[in-house]
Design a protein around this motif. Structure first.
Motif, PDB file in Angstrom:
ATOM      1  N   THR A 115       2.648   1.665  -3.267  1.00  0.00           N
ATOM      2  CA  THR A 115       1.846   1.909  -4.353  1.00  0.00           C
ATOM      3  C   THR A 115       1.432   3.412  -4.428  1.00  0.00           C
ATOM      4  O   THR A 115       1.607   4.312  -5.237  1.00  0.00           O
ATOM      5  CB  THR A 115       0.428   1.127  -4.372  1.00  0.00           C
ATOM      6  OG1 THR A 115       0.877  -0.239  -4.591  1.00  0.00           O
ATOM      7  CG2 THR A 115      -0.558   1.813  -5.536  1.00  0.00           C
ATOM      8  N   HIS A 116       1.050   4.007  -3.085  1.00  0.00           N
ATOM      9  CA  HIS A 116       0.828   5.352  -2.879  1.00  0.00           C
ATOM     10  C   HIS A 116       2.225   6.217  -3.319  1.00  0.00           C
ATOM     11  O   HIS A 116       1.928   7.303  -3.932  1.00  0.00           O
ATOM     12  CB  HIS A 116       0.566   5.645  -1.501  1.00  0.00           C
ATOM     13  CG  HIS A 116      -0.942   5.275  -1.180  1.00  0.00           C
ATOM     14  ND1 HIS A 116      -2.035   6.168  -1.672  1.00  0.00           N
ATOM     15  CD2 HIS A 116      -1.425   4.206  -0.450  1.00  0.00           C
ATOM     16  CE1 HIS A 116      -3.094   5.703  -1.110  1.00  0.00           C
ATOM     17  NE2 HIS A 116      -2.875   4.415  -0.580  1.00  0.00           N
ATOM     18  N   THR A 117       3.417   5.876  -2.992  1.00  0.00           N
ATOM     19  CA  THR A 117       4.636   6.524  -3.006  1.00  0.00           C
ATOM     20  C   THR A 117       4.855   6.462  -4.733  1.00  0.00           C
ATOM     21  O   THR A 117       5.083   7.626  -5.297  1.00  0.00           O
ATOM     22  CB  THR A 117       5.851   5.898  -2.470  1.00  0.00           C
ATOM     23  OG1 THR A 117       5.553   5.672  -1.245  1.00  0.00           O
ATOM     24  CG2 THR A 117       7.041   6.488  -2.874  1.00  0.00           C
ATOM     25  N   LYS A 155       0.874  -1.169   0.016  1.00  0.00           N
ATOM     26  CA  LYS A 155       0.126   0.114   0.228  1.00  0.00           C
ATOM     27  C   LYS A 155       0.747   1.393  -0.027  1.00  0.00           C
ATOM     28  O   LYS A 155       0.734   2.389  -0.752  1.00  0.00           O
ATOM     29  CB  LYS A 155      -0.833  -0.104   1.190  1.00  0.00           C
ATOM     30  CG  LYS A 155      -1.913   1.369   1.270  1.00  0.00           C
ATOM     31  CD  LYS A 155      -2.741   1.098   2.471  1.00  0.00           C
ATOM     32  CE  LYS A 155      -2.164   1.577   3.758  1.00  0.00           C
ATOM     33  NZ  LYS A 155      -3.091   1.628   4.800  1.00  0.00           N
TER      34      LYS A 155
END
Length: 104
Positions: A54-56, A51
């Motif tokens: 993915t956000h990074t 998670k």
């Protein structure tokens, strides 16, 4: 709600069929709870890692897409508006009073 309202009474009714009736053994109900706890701990780590990764990556992609040129690629510096004399003097005084890098 689902756990306490349905599963706990059902679990009590199936004692001996689904698991052994030994309370102190890890083959009984305690083994089920230990297995669930370990599975949650092991599953939560990779989930959070993926998670955050993915956000990074999404934020990095969005930032690079919005910026056409990077400051390290040798292109001309971005046009900055000319500063007034007061602003230039303020900037000079601010930069003059910096802590040396070796001491910071």
């Amino acid at each position: 709600m689902l756990s306490w309202g349905i599963m706990w009474p059902l679990r009590e009714a199936r004692k001996g069929d689904w698991y052994t009736t030994e309370e102190s053994s890890l083959h009984g109900l305690q083994g089920c709870w230990v297995f669930i706890a370990i599975a949650m701990i092991i599953g939560e780590g990779p989930y959070n890692f993926v998670k955050v990764l993915t956000h990074t990556l999404f934020a990095l992609h969005r930032q690079l897409k919005n910026n056409d040129s990077l400051p390290v690629n040798g292109s001309s510096p971005a046009k900055t508006p000319s500063l007034s004399y007061d602003d230039q003097r303020r900037t000079q005084l601010f930069n003059k009073d910096q802590i040396p890098t070796m001491k910071a």
